[in-house]
Design an enzyme around this catalytic site. Structure first.
Site, PDB file in Angstrom:
ATOM      1  N   HIS A 127     -20.329 -32.347 128.196  1.00 51.45           N
ATOM      2  CA  HIS A 127     -19.887 -30.563 127.495  1.00 51.45           C
ATOM      3  C   HIS A 127     -18.617 -30.963 126.279  1.00 51.45           C
ATOM      4  O   HIS A 127     -18.713 -29.795 125.834  1.00 51.45           O
ATOM      5  CB  HIS A 127     -20.088 -29.269 128.123  1.00 51.45           C
ATOM      6  N   SER A 136      -8.628 -40.901 100.822  1.00 53.42           N
ATOM      7  CA  SER A 136      -9.003 -40.669  99.707  1.00 53.42           C
ATOM      8  C   SER A 136      -8.896 -40.675  99.166  1.00 53.42           C
ATOM      9  O   SER A 136      -8.314 -40.664  98.494  1.00 53.42           O
ATOM     10  CB  SER A 136      -8.708 -39.233 100.925  1.00 53.42           C
ATOM     11  N   LYS A 179      -5.515 -38.675 104.197  1.00 56.85           N
ATOM     12  CA  LYS A 179      -6.171 -39.709 104.719  1.00 56.85           C
ATOM     13  C   LYS A 179      -6.378 -40.657 105.258  1.00 56.85           C
ATOM     14  O   LYS A 179      -6.153 -42.069 104.089  1.00 56.85           O
ATOM     15  CB  LYS A 179      -7.063 -38.772 103.858  1.00 56.85           C
ATOM     16  N   ASN A 201      -9.351 -42.574 106.812  1.00 52.71           N
ATOM     17  CA  ASN A 201     -11.151 -42.333 107.149  1.00 52.71           C
ATOM     18  C   ASN A 201     -11.654 -43.519 107.980  1.00 52.71           C
ATOM     19  O   ASN A 201     -11.235 -44.625 107.224  1.00 52.71           O
ATOM     20  CB  ASN A 201     -12.134 -42.030 106.298  1.00 52.71           C
ATOM     21  N   GLU A 247     -18.292 -44.266 111.609  1.00 51.25           N
ATOM     22  CA  GLU A 247     -19.202 -43.846 110.488  1.00 51.25           C
ATOM     23  C   GLU A 247     -20.721 -44.140 109.624  1.00 51.25           C
ATOM     24  O   GLU A 247     -21.510 -43.572 110.242  1.00 51.25           O
ATOM     25  CB  GLU A 247     -18.136 -42.391 109.601  1.00 51.25           C
TER      26      GLU A 247
END
Ligand code: ARG
Length: 463
Positions: free
Chosen positions: A161, A282, A288, A290, A295
């Site tokens: 969970h 970014s 940033k 990423n 993704e």
């Protein structure tokens, strides 16, 4: 794409040429070109069988071979002029052959239809793609093993969970993905057995009146056998659906791993870092970095799942035998192969470039009362029924939570409030190392077991 000026009709049967828009609508050459070399391979085997059965002459076979060799060169060098008017890869190649070698080219289609031809081409293509994908999966598995073997003692929280559950080693976690990839590879190999059957000889749908030898063609093309029913041979694409389902599972597994890499790389976790070459910055936020690659893998899983649904839907309403609907099988199939191919290539490299941060993993494992189950097991082993042990530990966790400390930081007298079965030896049990070491059976997270699992896995890959 070039079009032919003479706007010829299909055959003597037609009174007017196909409308321009319809031509574009029905043509597949823009995407089925990629089958070209498999189409030639299939045609050469078919021609060799026709000659061996005296259906065409030896001279015809030689002419076909000479013409096809030239066509292959033209295609590979990019000189081949693909014509939209010739609809698909099959007619383009056949027409060029006839231009090059005359009547022998026209004899090639004896005892054959585009229906069994295209089914054969797709199977040859897919067999080749599967072999490559299995190799790429192997490379990813090997990257997982290399990383895992350095981290059998690196402890992180295992989650259920997404809440801290019990400590596990990072190696153990990675080996879970090794197992998934292993089943993925097995599934592909199993799917290949059903792909690797020859449709040729089925002709349009009913078979052919020529004395063909299908088994001979199958042997020439390296198929394990022939499709046993001509109607089935030209019409079903279940093998492509099955392959795409295998692909959807591969992507689903990688999507889950991607989700974890993204979480782990977030400063909230800070468990790992992904090499810069797999990340982007970014355009507005200078700080940033990423995790674009994971993704995108997570995102591309959607298109492969979509391709599976597209193929299932394509098939579901079709009466036997061949229908033009089946031309629509190619783009989802090609897209699935391309997506898998690229994803697996990048992934193996990316796993090799991961930096692990053991201290952050350890800190997180110490924060969530990950050894609470170990305390319950300790009490149960001393005779307390497990349900009562569970309750006693729940109270101990609440107590520690109020104190803002870990179970291992409580004094013996404090712990004893919850059960007088607790003795000094509890502190060995409450450590992260003790918790791992206790799970010492096949499939457990004890370092010794994970080392054995890695050794078994290495043997598997070496086969
Ligand atoms: N381009 C077609 C396909 O991809 C080839 C088979 C066409 N056969 C036919 N009878 N129209 O399925």
């Amino acid at each position: 794409m070039a079009t032919m000026q003479d706007n010829q009709t299909w055959s003597g049967r037609f009174n007017e040429p196909v409308a321009e828009l319809v031509k574009r609508f029905t043509a597949s050459v823009e995407f089925d070109q990629r089958l070209a070399l498999f189409d030639i391979q299939g045609s050469l085997a078919h021609a060799q069988m026709l000659a061996a059965c005296n259906i065409i002459g030896t001279q015809d076979l030689n002419d076909i071979r000479r013409g096809m060799a030239q066509i292959e060169n033209e295609i590979l060098s990019g000189e081949f002029a693909w014509l939209l008017d010739l609809e698909d890869v099959h007619l383009n190649i056949e027409k060029r052959l006839t231009t090059l070698v005359g009547d022998a080219g026209k004899r090639l289609h004896t005892g054959r239809s585009r229906n069994d031809q295209v089914a054969t081409d797709v199977r040859l293509y897919l067999r080749h793609a599967i072999d490559e994908l299995i190799m790429l999966l192997r490379a990813l598995q090997s990257a997982l093993l290399d990383l895992a073997s350095q981290h059998t003692h690196t402890i992180m929280p295992g989650f259920t969970h997404l809440q801290v559950a019990q400590p596990v080693s990072f190696a153990h976690h990675l080996m879970a993905y090794f197992e998934m990839c292993q089943r993925d590879a097995e599934r592909l190999a199993d799917c290949r057995r059903r792909v690797n059957r020859l449709p040729l000889g089925a002709a349009a749908l009913a078979g052919t009146s020529y004395p063909v030898k299908r088994e001979y063609v199958a042997e020439l093309l390296g198929f394990d056998g022939v499709c046993e029913n001509s109607l089935d041979a030209v019409s079903d694409r279940d093998f492509a659906i099955e392959f795409t389902a295998c692909g959807a599972l591969i992507m689903t597994h990688l999507s889950r791993l991607s989700e974890e890499l993204i979480l782990w790389m977030s400063p909230r976790f800070g468990f790992i870092d992904i090499a810069d070459r797999f990340c982007t910055g970014s355009s507005i936020m200078p700080q940033k970095k990423n995790p674009d690659v994971p993704e995108l893998v997570r995102g591309k899983t959607g298109r492969v799942n979509g391709n599976l649904v597209a193929l299932l839907t394509l098939m579901k309403g079709q009466p036997l035998a061949y229908n033009k609907d089946n031309q629509e099988d190619k783009e989802p199939l090609f897209d699935t192969v391309d997506t898998l191919n690229l994803t697996l290539r990048i992934y193996a490299d990316m796993m090799g470039g991961i930096t692990v941060k053991p201290e952050a993993m350890r800190r997180a494992a110490l924060q969530g009362y990950a050894t609470a189950t170990d305390l319950a097991d300790y009490l149960a082993k001393k005779g307390l029924p497990f349900r009562d042990a569970h309750e006693a530990v729940a109270l101990a966790v609440r107590f520690a939570e109020q104190r803002g400390c870990d179970l291992a930081e409580l004094k013996l007298e404090e712990l004893k409030q919850f059960s007088d079965l607790i003795e000094q030896d509890i502190y060995a049990v409450l450590t992260l190392e003790g918790s791992l070491a206790a799970r010492n059976h096949t499939g457990g997270t004890a370092p010794q077991q994970v080392e054995a699992a890695i050794a078994r896995a290495r043997k598997l890959l070496a086969q």
